[in-house]
Design a protein around this motif. Structure first.
Motif, PDB file in Angstrom:
ATOM      1  N   GLU A 154      -3.592   1.375  -4.102  1.00 59.48           N
ATOM      2  CA  GLU A 154      -4.310   2.597  -3.848  1.00 59.48           C
ATOM      3  C   GLU A 154      -5.773   2.548  -3.628  1.00 59.48           C
ATOM      4  OE1 GLU A 154      -2.744   6.249  -4.889  1.00 59.48           O
ATOM      5  OE2 GLU A 154      -0.649   5.745  -4.789  1.00 59.48           O
ATOM      6  N   GLU A 182       0.955  -1.196   0.148  1.00 59.46           N
ATOM      7  CA  GLU A 182      -0.141   0.000  -0.072  1.00 59.46           C
ATOM      8  C   GLU A 182       0.679   1.329   0.091  1.00 59.46           C
ATOM      9  OE1 GLU A 182      -3.548  -0.674   2.922  1.00 59.46           O
ATOM     10  OE2 GLU A 182      -1.759  -2.006   3.391  1.00 59.46           O
ATOM     11  N   THR A 183       0.443   2.198  -0.860  1.00 58.65           N
ATOM     12  CA  THR A 183       1.542   3.530  -0.912  1.00 58.65           C
ATOM     13  C   THR A 183       1.433   4.122   0.414  1.00 58.65           C
ATOM     14  OG1 THR A 183       0.514   3.640  -3.080  1.00 58.65           O
ATOM     15  CG2 THR A 183       1.953   5.524  -2.424  1.00 58.65           C
ATOM     16  N   ALA A 238      -6.204   4.605  -0.810  1.00 57.61           N
ATOM     17  CA  ALA A 238      -5.273   5.849  -0.737  1.00 57.61           C
ATOM     18  C   ALA A 238      -5.723   6.886  -1.886  1.00 57.61           C
ATOM     19  CB  ALA A 238      -3.979   5.616  -0.698  1.00 57.61           C
ATOM     20  N   GLY A 239      -6.220   6.261  -3.229  1.00 59.58           N
ATOM     21  CA  GLY A 239      -6.308   6.843  -4.350  1.00 59.58           C
ATOM     22  C   GLY A 239      -7.286   8.185  -4.245  1.00 59.58           C
ATOM     23  N   LEU A 290      -1.071  -0.745 -10.642  1.00 59.99           N
ATOM     24  CA  LEU A 290      -1.605   0.243  -9.823  1.00 59.99           C
ATOM     25  C   LEU A 290      -3.194  -0.450  -9.491  1.00 59.99           C
ATOM     26  CD1 LEU A 290      -1.926   2.857  -8.102  1.00 59.99           C
ATOM     27  CD2 LEU A 290      -2.989   3.898 -10.146  1.00 59.99           C
ATOM     28  N   PHE A 331       1.368  -1.262  -6.521  1.00 59.06           N
ATOM     29  CA  PHE A 331       1.110  -0.142  -5.376  1.00 59.06           C
ATOM     30  C   PHE A 331      -0.521  -0.366  -5.035  1.00 59.06           C
ATOM     31  CE2 PHE A 331       4.276   3.280  -5.738  1.00 59.06           C
ATOM     32  CZ  PHE A 331       5.097   2.519  -5.006  1.00 59.06           C
ATOM     33  N   TRP A 363      -3.314  10.672  -6.961  1.00 56.50           N
ATOM     34  CA  TRP A 363      -3.032   9.381  -6.335  1.00 56.50           C
ATOM     35  C   TRP A 363      -1.667   9.792  -5.251  1.00 56.50           C
ATOM     36  CZ3 TRP A 363      -6.685   7.289  -8.991  1.00 56.50           C
ATOM     37  CH2 TRP A 363      -6.844   7.594 -10.147  1.00 56.50           C
ATOM     38  N   ALA A 364      -1.506   8.838  -4.452  1.00 55.84           N
ATOM     39  CA  ALA A 364      -0.653   9.178  -3.329  1.00 55.84           C
ATOM     40  C   ALA A 364       0.896   8.973  -3.697  1.00 55.84           C
ATOM     41  CB  ALA A 364      -0.797   8.036  -2.183  1.00 55.84           C
ATOM     42  N   THR A 424      -5.026  11.613  -0.112  1.00 56.96           N
ATOM     43  CA  THR A 424      -3.808  11.709   0.525  1.00 56.96           C
ATOM     44  C   THR A 424      -3.540  13.292   0.146  1.00 56.96           C
ATOM     45  OG1 THR A 424      -2.447  10.972  -0.950  1.00 56.96           O
ATOM     46  CG2 THR A 424      -3.069   9.600   0.786  1.00 56.96           C
ATOM     47  N   LEU A 455      -6.791   0.119  -7.895  1.00 56.49           N
ATOM     48  CA  LEU A 455      -7.751   1.021  -7.438  1.00 56.49           C
ATOM     49  C   LEU A 455      -9.325   0.173  -7.154  1.00 56.49           C
ATOM     50  CD1 LEU A 455      -7.141   3.707 -10.249  1.00 56.49           C
ATOM     51  CD2 LEU A 455      -6.320   3.791  -7.926  1.00 56.49           C
TER      52      LEU A 455
END
Ligand code: PLP
Length: 414
Positions: free
Chosen positions: A231, A197-198, A234-235, A255, A229, A243-244, A239, A257
């Motif tokens: 996200e 996870e970012t 987090a996307g 990625l 990653f 995108w983080a 953050t 999502l």
């Protein structure tokens, strides 16, 4: 049918009783409030009580609930068509135009989108892609990571308590500490992928250092394995950037999502370079199949929500609003506040204390929750649309709840 012994209930049941009897429960203590309407950052229950949603349906409602542009997009698409055929056979405009919008806002190596039903399915697809591309099976994952609840995703979840009853799971998975040098050293030429996870969500919002993420990238490049990653939480501006990973200056090979991706409708995605993605079309063909993944109504809703987010300017306000939360959340019972944009973990001494605060907040009309691997931390992840005065108001409610609990405890102990 005649052999089925039916037992229709004689007395009409309340919705709460029906919920507890007929909706499969995996939580021993569900919140069990019957919400009848949600709009912006607010929800209303069947008795007309108003709540502020401080968790946005677990980082789904980033632009708030029931945005009119999302509702219009859903209605428009429903009137044209809903499900037509399994994923990836017909050209479906909502999928194509959403994939174009997403990839226009991603680095050029993240140019091919596989839409799924959920975040967990995105994790499954990404791990399969990494195995197929590299021909290897070793997977590196992290302690206290959450990537979904299906068996592949569960295999990379970073907590033995949650995994143990479902073994055997995927072999060749190694869990290391998030942020550790040991993790970097464990990446080798047998490794298919590193899934990370970012910003780690369920450990209670933990940010890695830029250097650590850069070292993961470097080591993956050295051994030709794929960096994934996640996200999913987090996307979409959560953050403070779309995108983080933008804040860490490191680009993944894949990625993941989900959540806010569907604008309130179910949708996930794994996104990679077309060159990698193409491997899923041979040996075997149909390397990942899904019936409902990328549902046209979900894609129409998600695209409308992303357009609203991009046009709104809300992402630019995230860091300022984060500071307001930190400024207002001051009390002797708060041990720490960790944050990454409008995503905060407020740490208390124990789960029991945190749960009591959550219950009190809900009683006072603020919906919040705890974190899976940090049950002593209260979750704050509101719609990004939350206003300054609303931040002040919810922080007052949290602090006044703490105050009441402290007074009560003191009076019990004297
Ligand atoms: N990854 C992360 C970081 C998540 O927070 C979640 C869900 O909470 C998932 C993956 C799984 O997504 P879903 O619940 O849509 O399967």
């Amino acid at each position: 049918m005649s052999s089925v012994n039916r037992h229709p209930s004689v007395h009409p049941m309340t919705n709460r009783q029906l919920f507890l009897s007929h909706i499969a429960q995996t939580s021993p203590s569900p919140i069990a409030i019957e919400m009848v309407k949600a709009q912006g950052i607010k929800m209303w229950d069947a008795d007309g009580k108003e709540y502020i949603d401080l968790i946005a349906g677990f980082s789904v409602a980033n632009i708030g609930h029931s945005h009119p542009k999302v509702i219009d997009a859903v209605k428009e698409q429903v009137e044209k068509y809903m499900h037509l055929i399994v994923y990836g056979e017909f050209i479906e405009t909502p999928q194509v135009s959403y994939a174009k919008l997403l990839t226009d806002h991603l680095p050029k190596t993240l140019n091919s989108v596989y839409f799924t039903n959920s975040g967990a399915e995105a994790t499954e697809g990404a791990m399969k892609l990494a195995k197929r591309v590299t021909g290897r099976s070793k997977i590196i994952a992290f302690n206290k990571a959450y990537h979904g609840s299906t068996q592949g995703a569960l295999s990379v979840m970073g907590d033995e308590y949650w995994r143990n009853s479902f073994r055997p799971l995927l072999p060749d998975v190694y869990h290391l500490d998030y942020g550790s040098d040991e993790a970097i050293e464990t990446i080798d030429s047998d490794t298919a992928c590193v899934i990370v996870e970012t910003v780690q969500a369920e450990s209670g919002v933990n940010k890695p250092s830029r250097e650590w993420l850069a070292s993961l990238r470097k080591q993956c490049d050295k051994h030709c394995n794929l960096l994934i990653f996640d996200e999913i939480q987090a996307g979409f501006g959560r953050t403070g950037s779309l995108w983080a990973f933008e804040q860490f200056n490191v680009v993944p090979d894949i990625l993941l999502l989900g959540k806010a991706l569907g604008g309130g409708m179910p949708l996930g995605a794994f996104i990679a370079d077309k060159k990698l993605m193409k491997t899923l079309s041979n040996n075997p063909v149909l390397g990942h199949i899904t019936t409902f993944g990328g549902h046209p109504v979900s894609c129409a809703a998600g695209k409308a929500a992303l357009e609203v987010l991009l046009e709104s300017g809300w992402i630019a306000e995230v860091k300022y609003k984060e500071k307001l939360f930190i400024q207002y959340l001051k009390h002797e019972k708060i041990k720490a506040v960790r944050s990454a944009g409008l995503w905060l973990a407020v740490e208390f001494e124990s789960f029991e204390f945190c749960k009591a605060v959550i219950d009190k907040c809900i009683e006072k009309g603020v919906i919040t929750d705890w974190f899976l691997f940090a049950p002593n931390c209260l979750r704050i992840a509101p719609p990004l649309t939350i206003k300054e005065e609303e931040i002040k108001h919810v922080c007052n409610i949290i602090v006044s709840s703490l105050e009441e609990m402290t007074v009560k405890r003191n009076s019990i102990s004297t």
